[in-house]
Scaffold this motif. Structure first.
Motif, PDB file in Angstrom:
ATOM      1  N   GLY A  12      34.063 -16.441   4.571  1.00 47.14           N
ATOM      2  CA  GLY A  12      33.581 -15.226   5.202  1.00 47.14           C
ATOM      3  C   GLY A  12      32.281 -14.695   4.657  1.00 47.14           C
ATOM      4  O   GLY A  12      32.009 -13.500   4.739  1.00 47.14           O
ATOM      5  N   SER A  13      31.416 -15.591   4.126  1.00 45.25           N
ATOM      6  CA  SER A  13      30.135 -15.073   3.631  1.00 45.25           C
ATOM      7  C   SER A  13      29.273 -14.575   4.792  1.00 45.25           C
ATOM      8  O   SER A  13      28.513 -13.608   4.638  1.00 45.25           O
ATOM      9  CB  SER A  13      29.394 -16.119   2.803  1.00 45.25           C
ATOM     10  OG  SER A  13      28.820 -17.113   3.610  1.00 45.25           O
ATOM     11  N   GLU A  65      21.643 -18.927   7.360  1.00 47.92           N
ATOM     12  CA  GLU A  65      22.710 -18.512   8.281  1.00 47.92           C
ATOM     13  C   GLU A  65      22.842 -16.993   8.291  1.00 47.92           C
ATOM     14  O   GLU A  65      22.937 -16.367   9.353  1.00 47.92           O
ATOM     15  CB  GLU A  65      24.054 -19.111   7.860  1.00 47.92           C
ATOM     16  CG  GLU A  65      24.132 -20.604   8.011  1.00 47.92           C
ATOM     17  CD  GLU A  65      25.567 -21.121   7.917  1.00 47.92           C
ATOM     18  OE1 GLU A  65      26.487 -20.320   7.645  1.00 47.92           O
ATOM     19  OE2 GLU A  65      25.755 -22.317   8.117  1.00 47.92           O
TER      20      GLU A  65
HETATM   21  C1  GAR Z   1      29.190 -21.735   7.800  1.00 50.84           C
HETATM   22  O1  GAR Z   1      28.381 -22.672   7.164  1.00 50.84           O
HETATM   23  C2  GAR Z   1      29.162 -21.950   9.293  1.00 50.84           C
HETATM   24  O2  GAR Z   1      27.922 -22.360   9.755  1.00 50.84           O
HETATM   25  C3  GAR Z   1      30.179 -23.054   9.430  1.00 50.84           C
HETATM   26  O3  GAR Z   1      31.206 -22.681   8.538  1.00 50.84           O
HETATM   27  C4  GAR Z   1      30.643 -21.990   7.434  1.00 50.84           C
HETATM   28  C5  GAR Z   1      31.416 -20.711   7.178  1.00 50.84           C
HETATM   29  O4  GAR Z   1      30.979 -20.084   6.006  1.00 50.84           O
HETATM   30  N1  GAR Z   1      30.638 -23.153  10.766  1.00 50.84           N
HETATM   31  C6  GAR Z   1      30.855 -24.323  11.384  1.00 50.84           C
HETATM   32  O5  GAR Z   1      30.691 -25.401  10.850  1.00 50.84           O
HETATM   33  C7  GAR Z   1      31.360 -24.208  12.811  1.00 50.84           C
HETATM   34  N2  GAR Z   1      31.482 -25.488  13.406  1.00 50.84           N
HETATM   35  P1  GAR Z   1      31.452 -18.602   5.652  1.00 50.84           P
HETATM   36  O6  GAR Z   1      32.970 -18.571   5.786  1.00 50.84           O
HETATM   37  O7  GAR Z   1      31.044 -18.409   4.236  1.00 50.84           O
HETATM   38  O8  GAR Z   1      30.785 -17.646   6.594  1.00 50.84           O
END
Ligand code: GAR
Length: 203
Positions: free
Chosen positions: A12-13, A172
């Protein structure tokens, strides 16, 4: 204010970036859902008193039933935009039909290259020197909807997927928080002549 729901499966960053930079400003995060009961993302929302819910696959007959339950819950919270922030499941027509052009996703590659799971590994296996991030509207394909924002990052010498992910993460966070704020302000519009082409105009 503009009501946002977030779906997240993991750390969930990206959710945290939205909470830190957009929540209480351009938009209000009013609901956070997950397919994973213990997802750390849920704790980040609970800490701020935001409504949370989990929709584990095992509790539903199929993905469509889960998607319908999730969409109905988000509609109850009067969500106007759904953000997939590391939500590692596909959302089907029963979900998307209830939020037409109202679901966005962040993906750790320069689409249409490397859609789907393990995008960073796919890019490393291919041997690319330029990585990147895409924020796009979600349609019924896999990471195939119209692009809203995209940014490249040159990493010619990195071979470790975790290092690539660490370098992409701040990109991101920038793109996803910008996209939510821009949509909340009404600055993101499809070109009527080219529905795949999205105009981003910040007045
Ligand atoms: C992120 O890198 C996002 O781009 C990826 O999951 C990660 C979640 O990070 N999503 C995918 O690969 C979707 N196909 P987070 O939980 O720290 O936000």
């Amino acid at each position: 204010s503009f009501r946002v729901g977030v779906l997240a499966s993991g750390t969930g960053s990206n959710l945290q970036a939205i909470l830190d930079r957009v929540h209480g400003r351009e938009a209000e995060v009013v609901a956070v859902g997950s397919d994973k009961p213990g997802a750390p993302a849920l704790g980040r929302a609970e800490a701020l008193g935001i409504a949370t819910a989990t929709f584990p696959g095992a509790e539903y007959e199929n993905r469509e039933a889960r998607d319908t339950a999730m969409a109905l819950w988000l509609l109850e919270q009067r969500v106007e935009l759904v953000v997939l922030a590391g939500y590692m499941q596909l959302v089907g027509p029963g979900f998307l039909g209830r939020f037409p052009r109202r679901v966005i996703n962040v993906h750790p590659a320069l689409l249409p290259a490397f859609p789907g799971l393990r995008a960073v590994e796919q890019a490393l296996e291919y041997g690319v020197k330029v990585f990147g991030v895409t924020v796009h509207f979600v349609d019924e394909g896999v990471d195939s909807g119209p692009v809203i924002l995209q940014r490249a990052l040159e990493l010619p010498d990195v071979t470790d997927p975790d290092e690539v992910r660490d370098r992409l993460r701040p990109v991101e966070h920038d793109l996803l928080t910008s996209a939510v704020a821009l949509i909340a302000r009404g600055a993101v519009r499809p070109d009527p002549d080219h529905p795949r082409r999205i105009t981003v105009k910040d007045q």
